[in-house]
Design a protein around this motif. Sequence first.
Motif, PDB file in Angstrom:
ATOM      1  N   VAL A 134     -27.135-131.995 -32.773  1.00 24.61           N
ATOM      2  CA  VAL A 134     -27.884-133.308 -32.270  1.00 24.61           C
ATOM      3  C   VAL A 134     -28.118-132.845 -30.959  1.00 24.61           C
ATOM      4  N   ILE A 135     -27.087-133.059 -30.244  1.00 29.47           N
ATOM      5  CA  ILE A 135     -27.486-133.896 -29.261  1.00 29.47           C
ATOM      6  C   ILE A 135     -29.564-133.057 -28.451  1.00 29.47           C
ATOM      7  N   VAL A 136     -29.316-131.842 -28.873  1.00 30.08           N
ATOM      8  CA  VAL A 136     -30.340-131.007 -27.996  1.00 30.08           C
ATOM      9  C   VAL A 136     -31.687-132.397 -29.055  1.00 30.08           C
ATOM     10  N   GLU A 137     -31.591-131.618 -30.083  1.00 26.46           N
ATOM     11  CA  GLU A 137     -32.254-133.342 -30.989  1.00 26.46           C
ATOM     12  C   GLU A 137     -32.348-134.677 -30.465  1.00 26.46           C
ATOM     13  N   LEU A 138     -31.396-135.393 -29.802  1.00 25.86           N
ATOM     14  CA  LEU A 138     -31.853-136.429 -29.335  1.00 25.86           C
ATOM     15  C   LEU A 138     -32.295-136.484 -27.887  1.00 25.86           C
ATOM     16  N   ALA A 139     -32.349-135.515 -27.183  1.00 24.80           N
ATOM     17  CA  ALA A 139     -33.291-135.433 -25.962  1.00 24.80           C
ATOM     18  C   ALA A 139     -34.342-135.317 -26.095  1.00 24.80           C
ATOM     19  N   LEU A 140     -34.707-133.956 -26.942  1.00 24.85           N
ATOM     20  CA  LEU A 140     -35.956-134.167 -27.702  1.00 24.85           C
ATOM     21  C   LEU A 140     -36.490-135.555 -28.179  1.00 24.85           C
ATOM     22  N   ARG A 141     -36.615-136.047 -29.245  1.00 23.35           N
ATOM     23  CA  ARG A 141     -36.209-137.200 -29.650  1.00 23.35           C
ATOM     24  C   ARG A 141     -37.224-138.035 -28.721  1.00 23.35           C
ATOM     25  N   GLU A 142     -36.185-138.742 -27.808  1.00 28.89           N
ATOM     26  CA  GLU A 142     -35.812-139.302 -26.692  1.00 28.89           C
ATOM     27  C   GLU A 142     -36.828-138.645 -25.189  1.00 28.89           C
ATOM     28  N   SER A 143     -37.316-137.957 -25.790  1.00 31.44           N
ATOM     29  CA  SER A 143     -38.073-137.166 -24.200  1.00 31.44           C
ATOM     30  C   SER A 143     -37.041-137.303 -23.316  1.00 31.44           C
TER      31      SER A 143
END
Length: 115
Positions: free
Chosen positions: A41-50
């Motif tokens: 979830v955190i990796v996806e957040l970082a990716l989505r939020e650049s």
Amino acid sequence: MHRILTDQDFDEDILHGLARIVELDWLPARAFGQEEAVDEVIVELALRESRVLLTHDARTLYPLIYRLRAEGRPIPRVAVVPQSLRLRVAIEQLQILLLAATEADWERNPFRLPL
């Protein structure tokens, strides 16, 4: 401006020191309602939020990043900062990374400090 996301247990003293020398737009994962989020979830957040993901958690994050890369999935920029790294050294190393890393460098991430 460097966009940063930190996981739940990242040492905020590092960020406060870093913010004195580089401009940061920093958000902890808990700002997204992720108090106890799993790494995916955190990796996806970082990716989505650049955002660059800063973490102390190499044990579980490395296998996840390498699995995602093997599956051909995108990964965010990641820097692993060992908790044993002295505060001053962590700040200096992150400053170097944020200011000097090229796009090609980030494609080979995750980075593990010290560089």
